[in-house]
Motif scaffolding. Structure first.
Motif, PDB file in Angstrom:
ATOM      1  N   HIS A   1       0.807  -1.210   0.021  1.00 50.00           N
ATOM      2  CA  HIS A   1       0.160   0.057   0.080  1.00 50.00           C
ATOM      3  C   HIS A   1       0.969   1.283   0.092  1.00 50.00           C
ATOM      4  O   HIS A   1       1.931   1.387   0.775  1.00 50.00           O
ATOM      5  CB  HIS A   1      -0.772  -0.085   1.142  1.00 50.00           C
ATOM      6  N   PRO A   2       0.643   2.141  -0.868  1.00 47.54           N
ATOM      7  CA  PRO A   2       1.576   3.366  -0.981  1.00 47.54           C
ATOM      8  C   PRO A   2       1.238   4.379   0.203  1.00 47.54           C
ATOM      9  O   PRO A   2       2.306   5.041   0.574  1.00 47.54           O
ATOM     10  CB  PRO A   2       0.823   4.160  -2.211  1.00 47.54           C
ATOM     11  N   ASP A   3       0.316   4.260   0.978  1.00 50.50           N
ATOM     12  CA  ASP A   3       0.177   4.966   2.231  1.00 50.50           C
ATOM     13  C   ASP A   3       0.968   4.273   3.602  1.00 50.50           C
ATOM     14  O   ASP A   3       1.635   4.990   4.381  1.00 50.50           O
ATOM     15  CB  ASP A   3      -1.130   5.293   2.750  1.00 50.50           C
ATOM     16  N   THR A   4       0.698   3.004   3.728  1.00 48.28           N
ATOM     17  CA  THR A   4       0.941   2.386   4.880  1.00 48.28           C
ATOM     18  C   THR A   4       2.412   1.567   4.526  1.00 48.28           C
ATOM     19  O   THR A   4       3.198   1.064   5.567  1.00 48.28           O
ATOM     20  CB  THR A   4      -0.083   1.474   5.533  1.00 48.28           C
ATOM     21  N   GLY A   5       2.638   1.163   3.479  1.00 46.81           N
ATOM     22  CA  GLY A   5       3.620   0.056   3.119  1.00 46.81           C
ATOM     23  C   GLY A   5       3.414  -1.258   3.477  1.00 46.81           C
ATOM     24  O   GLY A   5       4.240  -2.135   3.476  1.00 46.81           O
ATOM     25  N   GLU A   6       2.116  -1.480   4.073  1.00 49.88           N
ATOM     26  CA  GLU A   6       1.828  -2.745   4.523  1.00 49.88           C
ATOM     27  C   GLU A   6       1.327  -3.650   3.185  1.00 49.88           C
ATOM     28  O   GLU A   6       0.847  -3.131   2.040  1.00 49.88           O
ATOM     29  CB  GLU A   6       0.524  -2.931   5.119  1.00 49.88           C
ATOM     30  N   LYS A   7       1.680  -4.902   3.216  1.00 43.96           N
ATOM     31  CA  LYS A   7       1.373  -5.835   1.866  1.00 43.96           C
ATOM     32  C   LYS A   7      -0.118  -5.990   1.692  1.00 43.96           C
ATOM     33  O   LYS A   7      -0.707  -6.336   2.814  1.00 43.96           O
ATOM     34  CB  LYS A   7       1.865  -7.108   2.153  1.00 43.96           C
ATOM     35  N   MET A   8      -0.469  -5.730   0.550  1.00 44.39           N
ATOM     36  CA  MET A   8      -1.997  -5.968   0.458  1.00 44.39           C
ATOM     37  C   MET A   8      -2.406  -7.345   0.098  1.00 44.39           C
ATOM     38  O   MET A   8      -1.533  -8.058  -0.406  1.00 44.39           O
ATOM     39  CB  MET A   8      -2.360  -4.902  -1.100  1.00 44.39           C
ATOM     40  N   ASN A   9      -3.660  -7.490   0.340  1.00 43.91           N
ATOM     41  CA  ASN A   9      -4.321  -8.686  -0.259  1.00 43.91           C
ATOM     42  C   ASN A   9      -4.165  -8.899  -1.560  1.00 43.91           C
ATOM     43  O   ASN A   9      -4.399  -8.358  -2.465  1.00 43.91           O
ATOM     44  CB  ASN A   9      -5.765  -8.748   0.361  1.00 43.91           C
ATOM     45  N   VAL A  10      -4.001 -10.331  -1.930  1.00 43.28           N
ATOM     46  CA  VAL A  10      -3.521 -10.519  -3.306  1.00 43.28           C
ATOM     47  C   VAL A  10      -4.837 -10.306  -4.077  1.00 43.28           C
ATOM     48  O   VAL A  10      -4.613  -9.664  -5.220  1.00 43.28           O
ATOM     49  CB  VAL A  10      -3.137 -11.997  -3.279  1.00 43.28           C
ATOM     50  N   ILE A  11      -5.976 -10.617  -3.778  1.00 42.80           N
ATOM     51  CA  ILE A  11      -7.222 -10.534  -4.504  1.00 42.80           C
ATOM     52  C   ILE A  11      -7.459  -8.871  -4.463  1.00 42.80           C
ATOM     53  O   ILE A  11      -7.974  -8.629  -5.760  1.00 42.80           O
ATOM     54  CB  ILE A  11      -8.284 -11.160  -3.713  1.00 42.80           C
ATOM     55  N   GLY A  12      -6.912  -8.153  -3.650  1.00 45.44           N
ATOM     56  CA  GLY A  12      -7.355  -6.803  -3.812  1.00 45.44           C
ATOM     57  C   GLY A  12      -6.553  -6.005  -4.638  1.00 45.44           C
ATOM     58  O   GLY A  12      -6.828  -4.634  -4.840  1.00 45.44           O
ATOM     59  N   ARG A  13      -5.381  -6.551  -4.999  1.00 42.97           N
ATOM     60  CA  ARG A  13      -4.551  -5.739  -5.584  1.00 42.97           C
ATOM     61  C   ARG A  13      -4.842  -5.189  -7.104  1.00 42.97           C
ATOM     62  O   ARG A  13      -5.587  -6.363  -7.766  1.00 42.97           O
ATOM     63  CB  ARG A  13      -3.230  -6.330  -5.962  1.00 42.97           C
ATOM     64  N   MET A  14      -4.359  -4.284  -7.617  1.00 43.74           N
ATOM     65  CA  MET A  14      -4.892  -4.077  -8.981  1.00 43.74           C
ATOM     66  C   MET A  14      -4.150  -4.764  -9.866  1.00 43.74           C
ATOM     67  O   MET A  14      -4.615  -4.982 -11.204  1.00 43.74           O
ATOM     68  CB  MET A  14      -4.299  -2.348  -9.298  1.00 43.74           C
ATOM     69  N   SER A  15      -2.933  -5.468  -9.620  1.00 41.09           N
ATOM     70  CA  SER A  15      -2.419  -6.409 -10.601  1.00 41.09           C
ATOM     71  C   SER A  15      -3.227  -7.633 -10.796  1.00 41.09           C
ATOM     72  O   SER A  15      -3.228  -8.477 -11.528  1.00 41.09           O
ATOM     73  CB  SER A  15      -1.150  -6.826 -10.136  1.00 41.09           C
ATOM     74  N   PHE A  16      -4.434  -7.730  -9.688  1.00 48.29           N
ATOM     75  CA  PHE A  16      -5.159  -9.089  -9.757  1.00 48.29           C
ATOM     76  C   PHE A  16      -6.447  -8.542 -10.368  1.00 48.29           C
ATOM     77  O   PHE A  16      -7.383  -9.576 -10.760  1.00 48.29           O
ATOM     78  CB  PHE A  16      -5.519  -9.363  -8.574  1.00 48.29           C
ATOM     79  N   GLN A  17      -6.630  -7.398 -10.880  1.00 49.28           N
ATOM     80  CA  GLN A  17      -7.792  -7.044 -11.730  1.00 49.28           C
ATOM     81  C   GLN A  17      -7.923  -7.741 -13.077  1.00 49.28           C
ATOM     82  O   GLN A  17      -8.978  -8.332 -13.396  1.00 49.28           O
ATOM     83  CB  GLN A  17      -7.842  -5.620 -12.120  1.00 49.28           C
ATOM     84  N   VAL A  18      -6.912  -8.103 -13.805  1.00 51.17           N
ATOM     85  CA  VAL A  18      -7.122  -8.762 -14.892  1.00 51.17           C
ATOM     86  C   VAL A  18      -7.436 -10.083 -14.429  1.00 51.17           C
ATOM     87  O   VAL A  18      -8.454 -10.701 -15.261  1.00 51.17           O
ATOM     88  CB  VAL A  18      -5.780  -8.851 -15.604  1.00 51.17           C
TER      89      VAL A  18
ATOM     90  N   TYR B   1     -11.716  -1.405  -0.857  1.00 48.80           N
ATOM     91  CA  TYR B   1     -11.001  -1.452   0.683  1.00 48.80           C
ATOM     92  C   TYR B   1      -9.429  -1.516   0.655  1.00 48.80           C
ATOM     93  O   TYR B   1      -8.587  -0.877   1.264  1.00 48.80           O
ATOM     94  CB  TYR B   1     -11.492  -2.631   1.530  1.00 48.80           C
ATOM     95  N   THR B   2      -8.851  -2.418  -0.197  1.00 48.92           N
ATOM     96  CA  THR B   2      -7.571  -2.599  -0.438  1.00 48.92           C
ATOM     97  C   THR B   2      -6.884  -1.376  -0.893  1.00 48.92           C
ATOM     98  O   THR B   2      -5.745  -1.073  -0.253  1.00 48.92           O
ATOM     99  CB  THR B   2      -7.169  -3.821  -1.159  1.00 48.92           C
ATOM    100  N   ASN B   3      -7.331  -0.851  -1.695  1.00 55.76           N
ATOM    101  CA  ASN B   3      -6.767   0.228  -2.622  1.00 55.76           C
ATOM    102  C   ASN B   3      -7.195   1.991  -2.014  1.00 55.76           C
ATOM    103  O   ASN B   3      -6.933   2.734  -2.729  1.00 55.76           O
ATOM    104  CB  ASN B   3      -6.772   0.321  -3.916  1.00 55.76           C
ATOM    105  N   ARG B   4      -7.830   1.665  -0.603  1.00 58.65           N
ATOM    106  CA  ARG B   4      -8.423   2.932  -0.219  1.00 58.65           C
ATOM    107  C   ARG B   4      -7.277   4.000   0.171  1.00 58.65           C
ATOM    108  O   ARG B   4      -6.035   3.534   0.336  1.00 58.65           O
ATOM    109  CB  ARG B   4      -9.244   2.793   0.935  1.00 58.65           C
ATOM    110  N   ASN B   5      -7.572   5.079   0.511  1.00 56.06           N
ATOM    111  CA  ASN B   5      -6.841   5.927   1.117  1.00 56.06           C
ATOM    112  C   ASN B   5      -6.577   5.623   2.712  1.00 56.06           C
ATOM    113  O   ASN B   5      -7.539   5.532   3.354  1.00 56.06           O
ATOM    114  CB  ASN B   5      -7.162   7.413   1.145  1.00 56.06           C
ATOM    115  N   ALA B   6      -5.310   5.131   3.030  1.00 57.12           N
ATOM    116  CA  ALA B   6      -5.435   4.515   4.382  1.00 57.12           C
ATOM    117  C   ALA B   6      -5.850   5.347   5.512  1.00 57.12           C
ATOM    118  O   ALA B   6      -6.120   4.841   6.433  1.00 57.12           O
ATOM    119  CB  ALA B   6      -3.757   4.220   4.510  1.00 57.12           C
ATOM    120  N   ALA B   7      -5.859   6.670   5.517  1.00 53.06           N
ATOM    121  CA  ALA B   7      -6.068   7.572   6.509  1.00 53.06           C
ATOM    122  C   ALA B   7      -7.642   7.715   6.455  1.00 53.06           C
ATOM    123  O   ALA B   7      -8.204   7.991   7.761  1.00 53.06           O
ATOM    124  CB  ALA B   7      -5.654   9.040   6.292  1.00 53.06           C
TER     125      ALA B   7
END
Length: 268
Positions: free
Chosen positions: A79-96, A132-138
């Protein structure tokens, strides 16, 4: 001879993010569906390399290409805000892969009400997880963003306050991007399939209709995901004069005219 990495800024975009083409190239890079298959240990290596590069202590012998690859993996999985690893299914790379399967089956199984309800539920659940995965973390949810406002910062990443107007702009841009991402597949794909299914050879291989539909959906998404994500900058810039009057007064009282604009992550 080791490369000189003293002036290398790993957080500097490889492509100009103020242009649509630059943003599309950026998102083609980080939404690469192949990154979904990268093992966890390699993702952890990528995060370590990015963090070391930020501190200026990269291991001896490190090549620029290695740092660029590490940043690609980092941007795709953390995640760009928190640096935490995102859920695989929620990543934009999983969109395809995720989108092609769900959209393909939604277009294939629409003849009965139970099938329509089930696949709509799957689709909305998938979208909710991506949001939820790609939200603004704040701001954990869009509703809270609209009520409480989204965190806005200066160019040095110092938080200045929360703005509901900024939240409304960010949510609007995300909605437009998501519609753009899905529309070609949902609108054009049925037309293409209808014409293909009338061909004599296609009528003989009806068992292949669903796999073909899923594959064509994937072809649409491979291009539309980065294009849709690149419609607007992920880090939005907003003039202070557009913010709520109370927030304007707070910023001007503290910084005067030194902060003409604020910045916020609109999410994806």
């Amino acid at each position: 001879m080791e490369p000189d990495l003293s002036g290398f800024n790993i957080d500097a975009p490889r492509w100009d993010q103020s242009t649509f083409l630059g943003r599309v190239k950026h998102f083609f890079n980080i939404t690469d569906p192949r990154t979904v298959l990268v093992p966890e240990r390699e993702l952890d290596w990528a995060k370590m390399m990015v963090e070391k590069s930020r501190m200026g202590v990269v291991p001896p012998g490190t090549q620029v290409e290695q740092l660029l690859y590490a940043k690609k993996l980092y941007d795709s999985a953390f995640h760009p805000d928190t640096g935490e690893k995102m859920n695989v299914i929620g990543r934009m790379s999983f969109q395809v892969p995720g989108g092609m399967i769900i959209t393909g089956f939604m277009l294939q199984f629409y003849r009965t009400m139970p099938a329509i309800i089930f696949w709509q539920w799957v689709n909305q659940s998938f979208n909710a997880l991506v949001n939820y995965t790609n939200r603004n973390a704040a701001s954990p949810t869009s509703v809270r963003e609209l009520i409480q406002g989204i965190s806005v910062k200066d160019k040095n990443h110092n938080e200045l306050g929360h703005s509901r107007r900024a939240a409304a702009i960010g949510i609007t841009q995300v909605v437009i991007s998501r519609i753009t991402m899905a529309a070609p597949g949902m609108i054009l794909l049925p037309i293409v399939m209808e014409r293909l299914e009338k061909l004599p050879f296609m009528q003989k291989v009806k068992v292949l209709h669903a796999p073909l539909q899923v594959m064509l959906c994937g072809c649409f998404l491979i291009f539309m995901v980065p294009v849709a994500c690149g419609l607007f900058p992920q880090i939005c810039e907003l003039p202070v004069s557009y913010l709520e009057q109370e927030l304007q007064d707070t910023i001007k009282a503290k910084y005067g005219e030194l902060v003409p604009s604020v910045y916020f992550n609109k999410g994806l």
